[in-house]
Design a protein around this motif. Sequence first.
Motif, PDB file in Angstrom:
ATOM      1  N   VAL A 302       0.850  -1.200   0.000  1.00  0.00           N
ATOM      2  CA  VAL A 302       0.000   0.000   0.000  1.00  0.00           C
ATOM      3  C   VAL A 302       0.882   1.246   0.000  1.00  0.00           C
ATOM      4  O   VAL A 302       0.623   2.217  -0.729  1.00  0.00           O
ATOM      5  N   ARG A 303       1.964   1.216   0.785  1.00  0.00           N
ATOM      6  CA  ARG A 303       2.874   2.382   0.801  1.00  0.00           C
ATOM      7  C   ARG A 303       3.510   2.585  -0.577  1.00  0.00           C
ATOM      8  O   ARG A 303       3.647   3.702  -1.054  1.00  0.00           O
ATOM      9  N   GLU A 304       3.878   1.477  -1.224  1.00  0.00           N
ATOM     10  CA  GLU A 304       4.477   1.589  -2.564  1.00  0.00           C
ATOM     11  C   GLU A 304       3.457   2.139  -3.557  1.00  0.00           C
ATOM     12  O   GLU A 304       3.806   2.908  -4.448  1.00  0.00           O
ATOM     13  N   TRP A 305       2.194   1.728  -3.396  1.00  0.00           N
ATOM     14  CA  TRP A 305       1.127   2.264  -4.257  1.00  0.00           C
ATOM     15  C   TRP A 305       0.967   3.766  -4.017  1.00  0.00           C
ATOM     16  O   TRP A 305       0.891   4.554  -4.956  1.00  0.00           O
ATOM     17  N   SER A 306       0.956   4.151  -2.723  1.00  0.00           N
ATOM     18  CA  SER A 306       0.801   5.581  -2.392  1.00  0.00           C
ATOM     19  C   SER A 306       1.947   6.401  -2.976  1.00  0.00           C
ATOM     20  O   SER A 306       1.761   7.547  -3.383  1.00  0.00           O
ATOM     21  N   ALA A 307       3.136   5.807  -3.005  1.00  0.00           N
ATOM     22  CA  ALA A 307       4.313   6.530  -3.515  1.00  0.00           C
ATOM     23  C   ALA A 307       4.345   6.529  -5.046  1.00  0.00           C
ATOM     24  O   ALA A 307       5.253   7.091  -5.655  1.00  0.00           O
ATOM     25  N   GLY A 308       3.383   5.857  -5.670  1.00  0.00           N
ATOM     26  CA  GLY A 308       3.322   5.844  -7.133  1.00  0.00           C
ATOM     27  C   GLY A 308       4.172   4.769  -7.779  1.00  0.00           C
ATOM     28  O   GLY A 308       4.351   4.751  -8.998  1.00  0.00           O
ATOM     29  N   ASN A 309       4.694   3.849  -6.969  1.00  0.00           N
ATOM     30  CA  ASN A 309       5.561   2.807  -7.536  1.00  0.00           C
ATOM     31  C   ASN A 309       4.791   1.571  -8.004  1.00  0.00           C
ATOM     32  O   ASN A 309       5.341   0.765  -8.757  1.00  0.00           O
ATOM     33  N   LEU A 310       3.575   1.402  -7.538  1.00  0.00           N
ATOM     34  CA  LEU A 310       2.768   0.248  -7.959  1.00  0.00           C
ATOM     35  C   LEU A 310       1.468   0.743  -8.572  1.00  0.00           C
ATOM     36  O   LEU A 310       0.853   1.677  -8.053  1.00  0.00           O
ATOM     37  N   VAL A 311       1.077   0.075  -9.656  1.00  0.00           N
ATOM     38  CA  VAL A 311      -0.198   0.395 -10.304  1.00  0.00           C
ATOM     39  C   VAL A 311      -1.244  -0.597  -9.802  1.00  0.00           C
ATOM     40  O   VAL A 311      -1.077  -1.811  -9.926  1.00  0.00           O
ATOM     41  N   LEU A 312      -2.306  -0.093  -9.196  1.00  0.00           N
ATOM     42  CA  LEU A 312      -3.430  -0.946  -8.773  1.00  0.00           C
ATOM     43  C   LEU A 312      -4.709  -0.235  -9.192  1.00  0.00           C
ATOM     44  O   LEU A 312      -5.344   0.462  -8.413  1.00  0.00           O
ATOM     45  N   ARG A 313      -5.020  -0.395 -10.490  1.00  0.00           N
ATOM     46  CA  ARG A 313      -6.191   0.305 -11.035  1.00  0.00           C
ATOM     47  C   ARG A 313      -7.253  -0.721 -11.402  1.00  0.00           C
ATOM     48  O   ARG A 313      -7.100  -1.917 -11.160  1.00  0.00           O
ATOM     49  N   ASP A 314      -8.306  -0.218 -12.048  1.00  0.00           N
ATOM     50  CA  ASP A 314      -9.377  -1.128 -12.477  1.00  0.00           C
ATOM     51  C   ASP A 314      -8.842  -2.175 -13.450  1.00  0.00           C
ATOM     52  O   ASP A 314      -9.312  -3.310 -13.474  1.00  0.00           O
ATOM     53  N   ASP A 315      -7.836  -1.786 -14.285  1.00  0.00           N
ATOM     54  CA  ASP A 315      -7.364  -2.765 -15.276  1.00  0.00           C
ATOM     55  C   ASP A 315      -6.412  -3.802 -14.671  1.00  0.00           C
ATOM     56  O   ASP A 315      -5.917  -4.676 -15.382  1.00  0.00           O
ATOM     57  N   ASN A 316      -6.172  -3.741 -13.365  1.00  0.00           N
ATOM     58  CA  ASN A 316      -5.411  -4.813 -12.708  1.00  0.00           C
ATOM     59  C   ASN A 316      -6.334  -5.953 -12.278  1.00  0.00           C
ATOM     60  O   ASN A 316      -5.895  -6.905 -11.637  1.00  0.00           O
ATOM     61  N   GLU A 317      -7.626  -5.812 -12.584  1.00  0.00           N
ATOM     62  CA  GLU A 317      -8.594  -6.829 -12.152  1.00  0.00           C
ATOM     63  C   GLU A 317      -9.565  -7.092 -13.297  1.00  0.00           C
ATOM     64  O   GLU A 317      -9.904  -6.177 -14.044  1.00  0.00           O
ATOM     65  N   THR A 318     -10.013  -8.329 -13.395  1.00  0.00           N
ATOM     66  CA  THR A 318     -11.140  -8.645 -14.272  1.00  0.00           C
ATOM     67  C   THR A 318     -12.264  -9.069 -13.336  1.00  0.00           C
ATOM     68  O   THR A 318     -12.207 -10.150 -12.739  1.00  0.00           O
ATOM     69  N   ILE A 319     -13.249  -8.182 -13.156  1.00  0.00           N
ATOM     70  CA  ILE A 319     -14.353  -8.473 -12.232  1.00  0.00           C
ATOM     71  C   ILE A 319     -15.565  -8.874 -13.063  1.00  0.00           C
ATOM     72  O   ILE A 319     -16.020  -8.101 -13.911  1.00  0.00           O
ATOM     73  N   VAL A 320     -16.056 -10.091 -12.852  1.00  0.00           N
ATOM     74  CA  VAL A 320     -17.161 -10.599 -13.667  1.00  0.00           C
ATOM     75  C   VAL A 320     -18.430 -10.653 -12.813  1.00  0.00           C
ATOM     76  O   VAL A 320     -18.489 -11.396 -11.819  1.00  0.00           O
ATOM     77  N   ASP A 321     -19.444  -9.863 -13.184  1.00  0.00           N
ATOM     78  CA  ASP A 321     -20.736  -9.937 -12.496  1.00  0.00           C
ATOM     79  C   ASP A 321     -21.348 -11.299 -12.778  1.00  0.00           C
ATOM     80  O   ASP A 321     -21.485 -11.703 -13.942  1.00  0.00           O
ATOM     81  N   THR A 322     -21.722 -11.996 -11.716  1.00  0.00           N
ATOM     82  CA  THR A 322     -22.081 -13.410 -11.858  1.00  0.00           C
ATOM     83  C   THR A 322     -23.246 -13.745 -10.924  1.00  0.00           C
ATOM     84  O   THR A 322     -23.197 -13.401  -9.735  1.00  0.00           O
ATOM     85  N   VAL A 323     -24.264 -14.420 -11.445  1.00  0.00           N
ATOM     86  CA  VAL A 323     -25.304 -14.939 -10.544  1.00  0.00           C
ATOM     87  C   VAL A 323     -24.745 -16.187  -9.868  1.00  0.00           C
ATOM     88  O   VAL A 323     -23.840 -16.849 -10.411  1.00  0.00           O
ATOM     89  N   PHE A 324     -25.246 -16.493  -8.691  1.00  0.00           N
ATOM     90  CA  PHE A 324     -24.674 -17.584  -7.905  1.00  0.00           C
ATOM     91  C   PHE A 324     -24.579 -18.877  -8.736  1.00  0.00           C
ATOM     92  O   PHE A 324     -23.588 -19.614  -8.661  1.00  0.00           O
ATOM     93  N   GLU A 325     -25.584 -19.108  -9.564  1.00  0.00           N
ATOM     94  CA  GLU A 325     -25.659 -20.346 -10.357  1.00  0.00           C
ATOM     95  C   GLU A 325     -24.505 -20.454 -11.358  1.00  0.00           C
ATOM     96  O   GLU A 325     -24.204 -21.546 -11.842  1.00  0.00           O
ATOM     97  N   ASP A 326     -23.863 -19.333 -11.689  1.00  0.00           N
ATOM     98  CA  ASP A 326     -22.796 -19.343 -12.711  1.00  0.00           C
ATOM     99  C   ASP A 326     -21.387 -19.258 -12.118  1.00  0.00           C
ATOM    100  O   ASP A 326     -20.411 -19.038 -12.857  1.00  0.00           O
ATOM    101  N   ILE A 327     -21.247 -19.438 -10.806  1.00  0.00           N
ATOM    102  CA  ILE A 327     -19.915 -19.324 -10.187  1.00  0.00           C
ATOM    103  C   ILE A 327     -18.878 -20.227 -10.873  1.00  0.00           C
ATOM    104  O   ILE A 327     -17.771 -19.763 -11.187  1.00  0.00           O
ATOM    105  N   PRO A 328     -19.179 -21.503 -11.154  1.00  0.00           N
ATOM    106  CA  PRO A 328     -18.148 -22.338 -11.799  1.00  0.00           C
ATOM    107  C   PRO A 328     -17.745 -21.833 -13.176  1.00  0.00           C
ATOM    108  O   PRO A 328     -16.583 -21.936 -13.565  1.00  0.00           O
ATOM    109  N   LYS A 329     -18.714 -21.260 -13.912  1.00  0.00           N
ATOM    110  CA  LYS A 329     -18.396 -20.778 -15.274  1.00  0.00           C
ATOM    111  C   LYS A 329     -17.409 -19.619 -15.213  1.00  0.00           C
ATOM    112  O   LYS A 329     -16.473 -19.532 -16.013  1.00  0.00           O
TER     113      LYS A 329
END
Length: 353
Positions: A302-329
């Motif tokens: 977190v300190r490295e992120w605050s100092a600008g040395n680490l990128v932790l943006r939306d494009d560091n994650e792939t978040i998939v909206d999923t209904v419970f029934e589709d968790i395995p998919k």
Amino acid sequence: MAPTTTKQWKLRQKPHGMPVLEGSEQTFELTTTTLNEPQDGEVLVQTVYLSNDPAQRSWISPSVDPDRAYLPPLQPGDTMRALGIGSVIESRDDKLEVGSLVVGRMGWSEYSVHPAQNLVMLDPPEGLRETHFLGGLGLPGLTAYYALKEIVELKKTDTIVVSAAAGAVGSMVVQIAKKVLGCGRVSSISYSHAPDAHDSDADFLQLIGIAGTEEKCRWVESLGADKCLNYKDSHFAENLAAETEDFADVYFACGMTSTYNDVVNQTGIKNLFEVVTMRLKMLGFINIDYLDHQKEVTDLLVREWSAGNLVLRDDNETIVDTVFEDIPKTWALLFTGGNTGKLLTRLVEANNT
Ligand SMILES: NC(=O)c1ccc[n+]([C@@H]2O[C@H](COP(=O)([O-])OP(=O)(O)OC[C@H]3O[C@@H](n4cnc5c(N)ncnc54)[C@H](OP(=O)(O)O)[C@@H]3O)[C@@H](O)[C@H]2O)c1
């Protein structure tokens, strides 16, 4: 009214190849289970996000010898094991209030009851999405940092090749190697293992990533890799040889995702004799050996992120909206390269997808 039952995905049978998502041979089954009431010191949690990890595939493999596994393999009838973020909806604990966001072993379960001491409360700094605490600031970050520090003992003059560089662990390996350990911008870090700061820009570490698409490769380069190569390119072998004319000092791969769904014809490394001829060392590593350090590494990152040395943006994650029934998919996207950065499941109601 607090729920008295919960939907759960349980292991139905251990798959020999790719997990089977539908039909008579399906790997998982959807069940409804009674929930225990929380007792003193316990909380009832609603799962909000699930972490998707290739290691989950190894926990349901029929070929894993339980005596050699790092965690007990799951058996048919067990709820699928998974880390997640949940919201406390009922509390019998003094410290965790209703509405708190917590990280813990949610499993593939809509609701679950936990001793409060098994959960970590989330309080992300402004500008950091809570989900990064399952990704770059969670176990993948711990894995990347400790493997580079304790196992690889990375030197700033090394040439390192990083496998699965666009994934959850790999994207942190690239950044930590290049921007935290490799270039020595560490003088602000109080963590006891941090290397000494240095004042020369000469002989920087060279970092070559490997990923499965050109788009992923360009993203890995944007994180700090000197070059990223697409292993699906027909010229990959010669491209890698050209980038590592003097060979590499380190090849970083802390798993073998390409073999996880190939229980019968395990392929893997064929040229092991070159370990002898090239006088190489191969070292294994499991992040759970370093869990006691999770908080200090998270704080450091977190300190490295605050100092600008680490990128932790939306494009560091792939978040998939999923209904419970589709968790395995959603989980299975890991094995088709469907993620860039950390693959997360966000549980939504059917009409919100
Ligand atoms: N030792 C430890 O303590 C530890 C801890 C965490 C993770 N790991 C291991 O580290 C590796 C990465 O984990 P992660 O959580 O960061 O996952 P990840 O890299 O975010 O996701 C998996 C990626 O693997 C690649 N892949 C999938 N199927 C493949 C195949 N058949 N051949 C080659 N590549 C394939 C895909 O990327 P491309 O599109 O680029 O191919 C996919 O996006 C896994 O093997 C995991 O088991 C080890």
